[in-house]
Design a protein around this motif. Structure first.
Motif, PDB file in Angstrom:
ATOM      1  N   SER A   1      -5.227  29.651  19.743  1.00  0.00           N
ATOM      2  CA  SER A   1      -4.570  30.738  20.456  1.00  0.00           C
ATOM      3  C   SER A   1      -5.625  31.600  21.124  1.00  0.00           C
ATOM      4  O   SER A   1      -6.763  31.673  20.664  1.00  0.00           O
ATOM      5  CB  SER A   1      -3.796  31.631  19.482  1.00  0.00           C
ATOM      6  OG  SER A   1      -2.856  30.907  18.748  1.00  0.00           O
ATOM      7  N   ARG A   2      -5.248  32.251  22.199  1.00  0.00           N
ATOM      8  CA  ARG A   2      -6.093  33.302  22.780  1.00  0.00           C
ATOM      9  C   ARG A   2      -5.550  34.639  22.285  1.00  0.00           C
ATOM     10  O   ARG A   2      -4.361  34.927  22.467  1.00  0.00           O
ATOM     11  CB  ARG A   2      -6.046  33.214  24.307  1.00  0.00           C
ATOM     12  CG  ARG A   2      -6.696  31.945  24.850  1.00  0.00           C
ATOM     13  CD  ARG A   2      -6.306  31.669  26.285  1.00  0.00           C
ATOM     14  NE  ARG A   2      -4.878  31.393  26.409  1.00  0.00           N
ATOM     15  CZ  ARG A   2      -4.341  30.169  26.325  1.00  0.00           C
ATOM     16  NH1 ARG A   2      -5.111  29.118  26.114  1.00  0.00           N
ATOM     17  NH2 ARG A   2      -3.036  30.002  26.449  1.00  0.00           N
ATOM     18  N   THR A   3      -6.416  35.372  21.605  1.00  0.00           N
ATOM     19  CA  THR A   3      -5.950  36.606  20.969  1.00  0.00           C
ATOM     20  C   THR A   3      -6.782  37.810  21.405  1.00  0.00           C
ATOM     21  O   THR A   3      -7.936  37.669  21.825  1.00  0.00           O
ATOM     22  CB  THR A   3      -6.045  36.521  19.430  1.00  0.00           C
ATOM     23  OG1 THR A   3      -7.415  36.316  19.061  1.00  0.00           O
ATOM     24  CG2 THR A   3      -5.194  35.380  18.892  1.00  0.00           C
ATOM     25  N   ARG A   4      -6.180  38.999  21.315  1.00  0.00           N
ATOM     26  CA  ARG A   4      -6.892  40.280  21.438  1.00  0.00           C
ATOM     27  C   ARG A   4      -6.431  41.160  20.308  1.00  0.00           C
ATOM     28  O   ARG A   4      -5.227  41.346  20.118  1.00  0.00           O
ATOM     29  CB  ARG A   4      -6.575  40.983  22.758  1.00  0.00           C
ATOM     30  CG  ARG A   4      -7.022  40.278  24.004  1.00  0.00           C
ATOM     31  CD  ARG A   4      -8.524  40.340  24.194  1.00  0.00           C
ATOM     32  NE  ARG A   4      -8.911  39.373  25.233  1.00  0.00           N
ATOM     33  CZ  ARG A   4     -10.137  38.875  25.349  1.00  0.00           C
ATOM     34  NH1 ARG A   4     -11.096  39.260  24.509  1.00  0.00           N
ATOM     35  NH2 ARG A   4     -10.412  38.011  26.288  1.00  0.00           N
ATOM     36  N   ARG A   5      -7.361  41.673  19.561  1.00  0.00           N
ATOM     37  CA  ARG A   5      -7.032  42.643  18.524  1.00  0.00           C
ATOM     38  C   ARG A   5      -7.446  44.017  19.033  1.00  0.00           C
ATOM     39  O   ARG A   5      -8.637  44.299  19.172  1.00  0.00           O
ATOM     40  CB  ARG A   5      -7.752  42.282  17.222  1.00  0.00           C
ATOM     41  CG  ARG A   5      -7.175  41.037  16.562  1.00  0.00           C
ATOM     42  CD  ARG A   5      -8.098  40.465  15.522  1.00  0.00           C
ATOM     43  NE  ARG A   5      -7.544  39.274  14.891  1.00  0.00           N
ATOM     44  CZ  ARG A   5      -7.530  38.052  15.428  1.00  0.00           C
ATOM     45  NH1 ARG A   5      -8.055  37.849  16.637  1.00  0.00           N
ATOM     46  NH2 ARG A   5      -7.008  37.019  14.772  1.00  0.00           N
ATOM     47  N   LEU A   6      -6.453  44.821  19.334  1.00  0.00           N
ATOM     48  CA  LEU A   6      -6.724  46.171  19.836  1.00  0.00           C
ATOM     49  C   LEU A   6      -6.624  47.120  18.653  1.00  0.00           C
ATOM     50  O   LEU A   6      -5.556  47.254  18.046  1.00  0.00           O
ATOM     51  CB  LEU A   6      -5.719  46.528  20.933  1.00  0.00           C
ATOM     52  CG  LEU A   6      -5.622  45.494  22.068  1.00  0.00           C
ATOM     53  CD1 LEU A   6      -4.545  45.904  23.070  1.00  0.00           C
ATOM     54  CD2 LEU A   6      -6.960  45.318  22.770  1.00  0.00           C
TER      55      LEU A   6
ATOM     56  N   THR B   1      -2.297  40.633  20.307  1.00  0.00           N
ATOM     57  CA  THR B   1      -1.589  39.774  21.260  1.00  0.00           C
ATOM     58  C   THR B   1      -2.080  38.351  21.062  1.00  0.00           C
ATOM     59  O   THR B   1      -3.259  38.120  20.776  1.00  0.00           O
ATOM     60  CB  THR B   1      -1.817  40.217  22.711  1.00  0.00           C
ATOM     61  OG1 THR B   1      -3.222  40.167  22.982  1.00  0.00           O
ATOM     62  CG2 THR B   1      -1.296  41.628  22.944  1.00  0.00           C
ATOM     63  N   ARG B   2      -1.152  37.405  21.193  1.00  0.00           N
ATOM     64  CA  ARG B   2      -1.490  35.998  20.934  1.00  0.00           C
ATOM     65  C   ARG B   2      -0.824  35.140  22.003  1.00  0.00           C
ATOM     66  O   ARG B   2       0.387  35.210  22.185  1.00  0.00           O
ATOM     67  CB  ARG B   2      -0.976  35.605  19.554  1.00  0.00           C
ATOM     68  CG  ARG B   2      -1.307  34.192  19.109  1.00  0.00           C
ATOM     69  CD  ARG B   2      -0.672  33.922  17.753  1.00  0.00           C
ATOM     70  NE  ARG B   2      -1.080  32.652  17.177  1.00  0.00           N
ATOM     71  CZ  ARG B   2      -0.548  32.131  16.073  1.00  0.00           C
ATOM     72  NH1 ARG B   2       0.403  32.779  15.424  1.00  0.00           N
ATOM     73  NH2 ARG B   2      -0.964  30.964  15.615  1.00  0.00           N
TER      74      ARG B   2
ATOM     75  N   GLN C   1       2.538  29.250  27.421  1.00  0.00           N
ATOM     76  CA  GLN C   1       3.532  30.316  27.258  1.00  0.00           C
ATOM     77  C   GLN C   1       3.100  31.573  28.009  1.00  0.00           C
ATOM     78  O   GLN C   1       1.975  32.034  27.875  1.00  0.00           O
ATOM     79  CB  GLN C   1       3.722  30.665  25.776  1.00  0.00           C
ATOM     80  CG  GLN C   1       4.307  29.538  24.953  1.00  0.00           C
ATOM     81  CD  GLN C   1       4.022  29.700  23.468  1.00  0.00           C
ATOM     82  OE1 GLN C   1       3.464  30.697  23.039  1.00  0.00           O
ATOM     83  NE2 GLN C   1       4.389  28.696  22.704  1.00  0.00           N
ATOM     84  N   THR C   2       4.028  32.096  28.806  1.00  0.00           N
ATOM     85  CA  THR C   2       3.714  33.329  29.533  1.00  0.00           C
ATOM     86  C   THR C   2       4.147  34.558  28.743  1.00  0.00           C
ATOM     87  O   THR C   2       3.700  35.658  29.001  1.00  0.00           O
ATOM     88  CB  THR C   2       4.431  33.342  30.894  1.00  0.00           C
ATOM     89  OG1 THR C   2       5.800  33.004  30.687  1.00  0.00           O
ATOM     90  CG2 THR C   2       3.803  32.343  31.833  1.00  0.00           C
TER      91      THR C   2
END
Lengths: 187, 458
Positions: A108-113, A137-138, A143-144
């Protein structure tokens, strides 16, 4: 009718001593948190394991939809989403680094804010309680629609001089039914 | 323009042709069609017995949980007398959802919209301002209750159906009950839930998960091969655990009974006929049991079931249409082998969405310490973050997406690994038993029962 919820708030212990925002200790801790987010988002699991204490306790309780009068029971610590120690976290990371962890291969491409970071002193010298908000966010495959998970992380970290380690993490998530098909990622 | 009859879809396809016995194929469109999904809600989820939870979740009078039967929300509640009832969570007045919380306790389920009130058994109590008769006089009060489902409690497990005059629960389980009893009815206390179920959404058709639960052994060898890579000895331990006996029925229920002598070195002589039940039990009790439970288990099960439990215990499988059952061994660092016991349901949330619900259990008589260990083991392997099942839940969405393609939907799923061996020798149990290495037969039976239900008008 909000008596139970009010009672729950009032029964919290007196506010512990805060580490002021912007103070040298606070800034060092904030850097450690930004670094952790980057390490996880970049799949550097070996480095992430180094940030975990050997006496780690890592849990993600369930959230339940309860009426306001029972709001204090909306966090359930029996059958949790994660209930881990240092050893099981190492095993999880080892699997992800192997050849056949298909839940995250392709990853997955993730961002942990990480925001709203509040630091408190604890009864133990050199250990801090760190409350922080997380927005994860994952994105998987084409998937958009992003999978999003929000929550509060209630941590305890230990100052080892040159760096910190994570001793305790409890993630209070905001969904009673998770919107993503698994937690093959760390929070 | 074609119109839909009970036997055909609106494009003229006969429902029976979606599942092709002569070549053991299932058209992939069954994983994506809205029309098929809508029919399933009536013909499958409106007809069969459905698993909703465990009586230990609602131990006291007034306790309730909110659950789902197909795409309908229901209230599962215990009344003052201790009896469990299942009612449609739809107010007969204007259709508002009456129960709004996942769980709680009340003797009066009151709709927040206009105040109509109902007992835990669904009976109508009344509406506000009684003298003004909000509920009128056209429909008698006795008919203004919540719609009641038919309930059956099996070993503490709560089942319900809308098929009020249909087959009994025992008829539904059929001969498979002999095996399920070895799991659910083997101790005096029975199973006990360890907390509310985990719940999460998977963007997949419910049948992608449902058919796998009818004892798909082969996928373990590839999708879950990390088990060998991490815990094996560099060999093919997983392959050896695919030997045993698979049991199934024409109602689509299925269980995989793995051979203990092939699975565990400590059990290599369990089939030899020279070891007593006690000797074997003390070396390796049934998964989820501890050694001190032997006397209880013996008094609950027949000698044939005991022998089965000590040679080929049922471990994984399911119950038609949407239940997965795991009752598996969980080896511990100290050399002990505990168990991991879980039930899942796959709730249909649309043609391309399911809710995965995961309950974790222990035998009531288990020590608190062992219960906690079993719980942590189960969280580690199954459900939301479970190292095994996180791979499954990332697979089913791709099958569902394939089924949406104009060409993909015309492809088929194939169940052509057919067991050719004679029935297992000296097999003690009933139902259809398939000997040897895992094959597709039990999953095929699952589809044939789906076909049978889908071909009958609701």
């Amino acid at each position: 009718m909000a008596t139970a919820a009010n009672d729950a708030i009032e029964s919290k212990p007196a506010t512990p001593e805060r580490v002021p925002i912007g103070s040298p200790v606070y800034n060092r801790i904030l850097e450690a948190y930004y670094d952790e987010a980057e390490i996880l988002d970049e799949l550097r699991y070996n480095e992430w394991i180094e940030w975990l204490a050997k006496d780690l306790r890592y849990t993600v309780p369930q959230r339940l939809t309860r009426l306001l009068a029972d709001h204090d029971k909306s966090i359930d610590r029996s059958v949790m989403h994660y209930d881990e120690n240092y050893g099981t976290m190492c095993a999880r990371a080892r699997r992800l680094r192997g050849n056949s962890a298909f839940a995250e291969d392709p990853p997955s491409r993730t961002r942990r804010l990480i925001t709203n970071v509040r630091v408190q002193l604890t009864e133990t010298e050199g250990e801090y309680r760190v409350l922080n908000y997380m927005l994860l966010t994952r994105s998987r495959f084409e998937q958009t629609r992003m999978h999003v998970l929000s929550g509060e992380r209630r941590d305890r970290i230990r100052d080892l001089g040159g760096r910190f380690e994570l001793v305790e993490r409890e993630v209070i998530i905001d969904q009673s039914v998770l919107g993503m098909p698994n937690l093959a990622i760390f929070l | 323009m074609l119109t839909r009859t009970s036997e055909t879809l609106s494009d003229g396809t006969r429902i029976v042709d979606l599942v092709r016995p002569e070549t053991r194929e299932v058209e992939l469109r069954v994983l994506s069609d809205r029309e098929i999904y809508d029919l399933e809600m009536e013909r499958v989820f409106g007809k069969t017995w459905l698993f909703l939870g465990h009586s230990s979740e609602i131990p006291s009078p007034g306790d309730f949980v909110m659950r789902d039967m197909g795409n309908d929300s229901v209230i599962v509640a215990r009344d003052r007398a201790g009896e469990i009832h299942v009612s449609l969570n739809v107010c007969p007045h204007r259709g508002m959802r009456v129960c709004l919380a996942d769980q709680g306790n009340t003797q009066v389920h009151k709709c927040v919209y206009h105040g109509w009130a109902f007992k835990p058994n669904g009976d109508f109590i009344g509406s506000p301002v009684a003298e003004e008769k909000m509920h009128g006089e056209l429909t008698p009060k006795s008919e203004l209750g919540l719609r009641k489902a038919r309930v059956h409690i099996y070993a503490g497990l709560i089942f319900a159906t809308w098929n009020i005059e249909g087959p009994s629960f025992d008829e539904f389980l059929g001969e498979m009950k002999w095996y399920y009893d070895m799991i659910f009815q083997r101790t005096e206390g029975g199973w006990e839930v360890l907390g509310p179920p985990q719940r999460f959404i998977v963007d997949a058709n419910w049948k992608a998960a449902g058919e796998q639960s009818a004892a798909d052994g082969f996928h373990t060898l590839t999708l879950h091969r990390w088990l060998d890579e991490m815990f094996g000895n560099g060999g093919s331990e997983l392959t050896s655990t695919m030997y045993g006996v698979e049991v199934g029925s024409d109602h689509g229920h299925a269980l995989r009974c793995q051979s203990l002598s092939k699975k565990f070195a400590r059990a290599k002589d369990f089939d030899s006929g020279t070891m007593s039940i006690e000797e074997r039990w003390n070396i390796l009790p049934a998964p989820g049991c501890t050694t001190d439970m032997l006397d209880q288990v013996r008094s609950k099960l027949t000698p044939e079931q005991m022998e089965q439990l000590m040679t080929n215990p049922p471990q994984v499988g399911g119950m038609f249409p949407n239940v997965l059952l795991a009752c598996i061994y969980a080896p511990q660092p100290d050399g002990r082998i505990l168990g991991s016991m879980a039930l899942h349901t796959y709730i249909p949330r649309g043609p391309d969405k399911l809710e995965f619900v995961n309950w974790v259990f222990a035998e009531k008589g288990t020590s608190e310490e062992d219960k906690q260990t079993m719980l942590r083991n189960t969280i580690f392997m199954l459900g939301t973050s479970g190292l095994v099942e996180q791979d499954d839940s990332d697979t089913w969405p791709h099958m569902t997406a394939s089924a949406r393609g104009a060409q993909g939907r015309k492809m088929t799923m194939k169940y052509q690994a057919i067991n050719q061996l004679p029935p297992p020798a000296n097999w003690r149990g009933p139902a259809i038993a398939y000997d040897g290495f895992t094959k597709d037969d039990t999953q095929w039976n699952w589809w044939m029962y789906w076909r049978e239900l889908m071909s009958e008008p609701a």
